[in-house]
Design an enzyme around this catalytic site. Structure first.
Site, PDB file in Angstrom:
ATOM      1  N   ASP A 292       0.895  -1.249  -0.110  1.00  0.00           N
ATOM      2  CA  ASP A 292       0.068   0.108   0.074  1.00  0.00           C
ATOM      3  C   ASP A 292       1.024   1.075   0.091  1.00  0.00           C
ATOM      4  OD1 ASP A 292      -2.455  -1.258   0.245  1.00  0.00           O
ATOM      5  OD2 ASP A 292      -2.832  -1.269   2.193  1.00  0.00           O
ATOM      6  N   ASP A 592      -4.583  -3.090   4.809  1.00  0.00           N
ATOM      7  CA  ASP A 592      -4.912  -2.605   6.281  1.00  0.00           C
ATOM      8  C   ASP A 592      -6.528  -2.771   6.292  1.00  0.00           C
ATOM      9  OD1 ASP A 592      -5.580  -0.432   4.424  1.00  0.00           O
ATOM     10  OD2 ASP A 592      -4.282   0.948   5.067  1.00  0.00           O
ATOM     11  N   ASP A 596      -8.984  -5.772   1.979  1.00  0.00           N
ATOM     12  CA  ASP A 596      -7.886  -6.296   1.554  1.00  0.00           C
ATOM     13  C   ASP A 596      -7.749  -7.772   1.992  1.00  0.00           C
ATOM     14  OD1 ASP A 596      -6.604  -4.151   0.534  1.00  0.00           O
ATOM     15  OD2 ASP A 596      -6.105  -3.242   2.545  1.00  0.00           O
TER      16      ASP A 596
END
Length: 872
Positions: A292, A592, A596
């Site tokens: 990310d 997070d 996901d």
């Protein structure tokens, strides 16, 4: 408990029976106390092995307990004593009001008070896969269920083991860790070595017994049997059983567990909580990391840096900025803006015990609320003056949040906030300087897009806020998705974390590809990726919608080039990971959010963020990054490689000892009819090479060279050709020395007299142990000549080497009655040490012999981990 478990080893039980019988026969033939010594020596050695194994297992279990506690550190936001605060789920009490949002795990049983669109997944409790909506008429929430959508407040009614989840947990026993792939592989190796050892042991026993019977026949004593003969046969049997004990490398799985436990402990200090043992090991083979952007590569401390409002771009500073905005925008515009900021949010401004304002919520929302406070807004007044009719919370699919408000004058207004491109498409008007609405012409849309791209090019995260006044004919509870008026574009700065650029560089040097997968604007993503060193000249940056419309052939062609995927949905991330794994890549993924979870589950190693991560993401992950930092992920890769190479070192060391111990006793038994190494001596060597060897070599910390070679492929053999070269070379040297000493030792050393055989056997045993001590030092590096690098900084290793030497002196000089040794003079001690130390020179010579490995590419001065024949 651990002592009891260690005593259950079958070969140790057989040895104990041998020892007891030996004491019985010894007392009958040689009387008290001499008849006790052989049997008692074996029992003492067994107890020493059991104690060291039990202590090692106990310490290991303490480490896992500590890690287990860390796993369960979950904090929730509650209202208690009239103040909103963070508390651990273990400190929850009945009467607390808990705030729930997407991705949270419900921490206790309770009753719904208020909320919007609260969708709960109760599959872990009820088995029903369809999530249920919780509202006033269905108000019961159960611990262990997960928030899939929406938000709400819950009154806690039951905590701990009294909850439904607690009662369910009481019926289950805590399951242990599954074996890691490396442990499974090594168990196969251990089984084969054990079988070879068994064959050698049986052969040795048969050879010794046959020779003994032949000698009895030659002396015509076949009909005369004494208890001494029985003791001799029993000693042969004990030696054979001890050969099995030495041959069975129970230290192999122990070394893996020790190494992983040690790595887990160290990683815990470095802010990485490893939830599954195998993750650390697998990370050593990772070839690509999909990371990310927000919070992982960047600091996740966000502030509004620039704004576009009423057609003008303004910079925002941390000091109060209202005065500079006044000439640009009217009070009417600021009023609408503050209404949108403070009502269309999932976060809150609360007063702490000191009376100061603090913001509880996600970093992006906190940045916008902070901007609202800078403009002089009052959160509580704004929330009180308007009534929330409906809320559509933010989720990563829609990339927006919407609310429906009833204003003080009775009118209804909708507010929408989210990703710039998405909100802009929903707008057909923009707000003017005095609060009037202006039509968004194509030219104005183009100008606005240029502003968004300009902000993104400066690595700012852009969000738009828009509103729509509802007419009388609107359908209640329906938030529109078009016809909005654009109020403001905010550019939020999220600086790159210090150390990320260096960590990315380390990954590239280690043959690990880093890919950024983010929901942000493509220009923002590219700017950050270039700053981090992820996006280079020939690399590809693609947007999620473009990626998902590609055919599978097109995907397989472009995926190796993709370094940035912007505006990606969780499905895009999952597809990318699935395709990468299909290309035989070992993929690590960070995440997070709740969405996901599929990608984290699909990846070889899933990293969840400890600060920004939801409980659902953490449940799906293998490692929790407690500081949300990319550099921590690289550290896990470094330790993963360290675990792999430490086990290789230990296997090299143990196989050398195995080969020498088996061959010396076997050859000696076949030729001379006696084994130079007794059961007690072999048990001591077994302790050195199994438990202590595992402790010494499996707890070596990683060095920088590990990250300057490509990852180990899963297809590569564990025991490499380089290792075989070292093992065979060392074994030949040690066997040559010990066999020469065994057959012509008396002549070479000038030994004579009644104790000459005892002195020679003690000297052979002593030399054998010192060969293993120096071989342990040799094994610290499989390829490099300088095996002393960092040795004195590793207190565990130097402590074990020192303890082995001290204990060897005690055994030889003071425990002769139990260990069948006699004290040696200083010349023989010195000669033992010298013969052991020569193995260091042999190691240097061996490392100069080139090995024709399959993969010989030099990589920044380090060879890749080679491949070769594998015992398994």
């Amino acid at each position: 408990m651990f002592v009891w478990e260690a005593l259950h080893d079958l070969t140790l039980i057989i040895l104990m029976v041998c020892a007891v019988v030996s004491i019985g026969v010894g007392l009958a033939t040689e009387g008290w106390p001499k008849g006790m010594y052989d049997g008692l020596g074996i029992i003492l050695s067994i107890l020493l092995v059991v104690m060291v194994t039990a202590i090692s297992d106990y310490r290991q279990s303490l480490q896992f307990k500590e890690l287990d506690k860390e796993k369960k550190k979950i904090f929730v936001q509650v209202i208690r004593d009239g103040i909103r605060q963070k508390v651990s789920i273990y400190d929850l009490v009945v009467g607390d009001v808990v705030h729930l949002s997407i991705g949270d795990q419900v921490p206790a049983d309770g009753i719904f008070i208020s909320g919007y669109n609260l969708l709960i997944d109760q599959s872990s409790l009820t088995g029903e896969s369809v999530p249920v909506y919780i509202y006033e008429k269905r108000p019961f929430l159960l611990a262990g269920s997960k928030v899939q959508d929406g938000s709400g407040k819950m009154l806690v009614t039951t905590v701990g083991m009294r909850t439904e989840w607690g009662k369910l947990m009481e019926t289950l026993s805590e399951e242990g860790e599954d074996e890691t792939p490396l442990q499974v592989k090594l168990n196969g190796v251990a089984t084969i070595i054990g079988k070879i050892g068994l064959a050698f042991a049986v052969t040795t026993f048969l050879v010794l017994t046959v020779r003994f019977l032949v000698e009895k026949g030659l002396h015509q004593e076949f009909t005369k049997w004494t208890s001494g003969d029985a003791l001799t046969l029993l000693n042969y049997f004990a030696t054979a059983v001890t050969i099995i004990v030495v041959a069975v490398p129970e230290g192999l799985p122990l070394a893996v567990t020790l190494s992983l436990a040690f790595a887990m402990k160290k990683l815990m200090n470095d802010k990485a909580l490893v939830r599954h043992l195998s993750a650390c090991e697998t990370m050593g083979s990772a070839t690509t990391i999909c990371t990310d952007k927000t919070g992982t590569l960047t600091t996740n401390h966000m502030v509004v840096n620039k704004i576009w409002i009423c057609g003008e771009v303004k910079e925002v500073e941390a000091s109060g900025q209202r005065a500079t905005l006044d000439p640009v925008i009217s009070e009417n515009v600021i009023s609408i803006l503050l209404q949108g900021i403070f009502n269309n949010t999932g976060s809150e401004v609360v007063k702490n015990k000191d009376g100061k304002n603090s913001i509880l919520g996600t970093p992006t929302e906190s940045a916008i609320l902070e901007f609202g406070l800078l403009l002089g807004g009052d959160f509580d007044n704004e929330r009180r003056s308007c009534k929330l009719l409906k809320v559509e919370p933010f989720n990563s699919e829609k990339k927006k949040m919407s609310v429906l408000l009833s204003l003080p004058d009775g009118k209804v207004r909708a507010f929408c906030k989210g990703a710039s491109e998405i909100i802009l498409k929903m707008c057909d008007k923009m707000i003017g300087t005095n609060g009037e609405t202006l039509h968004l012409s194509e030219e104005l849309v183009r100008d606005t897009m240029n502003v968004i791209n300009g902000f993104a090019g400066e690595a700012l995260r852009t969000l738009c806020l828009a509103f729509k006044d509802m007419d009388d004919g609107f359908q209640e509870n329906n938030i529109p998705d078009s016809g909005y008026t654009l109020i403001i574009i905010v550019g939020i700065k999220d600086p790159v974390r210090p150390g990320v650029k260096k960590a990315v560089k380390t990954c590239l040097a280690a043959g690990i590809t880093v890919r950024m997968v983010t929901g942000d604007n493509v220009n923002t993503a590219k700017a950050i990726a270039e700053e981090c060193g992820i996006l280079l000249d020939d690399d590809l940056a693609i947007e999620g919608p473009d990626f998902r419309h590609k055919s599978s052939d097109q995907m397989s062609q472009i995926i190796p080039k993709i370094k940035v995927m912007a505006r990606s949905s969780p499905t895009d991330k999952h597809v990318l990971v699935k395709n990468l794994r299909g290309m035989k890549e070992v993929v690590a993924v960070t995440g997070d959010g709740t969405n996901d979870a599929p990608a984290l589950h699909e990846a070889d190693i899933g990293f969840a963020m400890g600060i920004a991560g939801t409980e659902v993401a953490k449940e799906s992950a293998d490692v929790i990054v407690l500081d949300d930092n990319f550099a921590t992920i690289v550290n896990v890769a470094r330790w993963g490689r360290s675990v792999y190479i430490n086990i290789q070192k230990f296997v090299q060391f143990q196989l050398t000892v195995n080969i020498v111990a088996l061959m010396i006793n076997f050859i000696s038994a076949c030729v001379s009819g006696s084994a130079p190494l007794t059961a007690v001596q072999l048990l001591w060597v077994n302790l050195i090479m199994d438990t202590l060897g595992a402790l010494a070599l499996a707890t070596e910390p990683p060095h920088e060279g590990l990250m300057k070679r490509p990852p180990v492929l899963s297809t590569e053999s564990f025991i490499t050709r380089t290792m075989w070269r070292n093992i065979i070379g060392q074994s030949i040297y040690q066997l040559a020395v010990l066999l020469v000493l065994n057959f012509v030792g008396k002549k070479l050393l000038g030994l004579s007299g009644s104790d000459a055989t005892a002195v020679l056997n003690t000297f052979i045993f002593n030399t054998f142990v010192f060969c293993q001590v120096f071989n342990e030092i040799n094994s610290r590096d499989i390829e490099k000549i300088n095996i002393f690098r960092g040795m004195f900084g590793n207190w565990t290793f130097t402590g074990i080497i020192a303890a082995t030497v001290i204990f060897q002196v005690i055994i030889v000089e003071f425990l002769g009655t139990f260990a069948s040794t006699v004290p040696l003079n200083w010349q023989l001690w010195l000669l033992s040490v010298v013969l052991g130390a020569v193995s260091l020179l042999i190691a240097v010579v061996l490392k100069c012999i080139p090995v024709n490995e399959k993969t010989k590419a030099q990589h920044d001065g380090y060879e890749p981990l080679p491949s070769g024949p594998d015992l398994a």
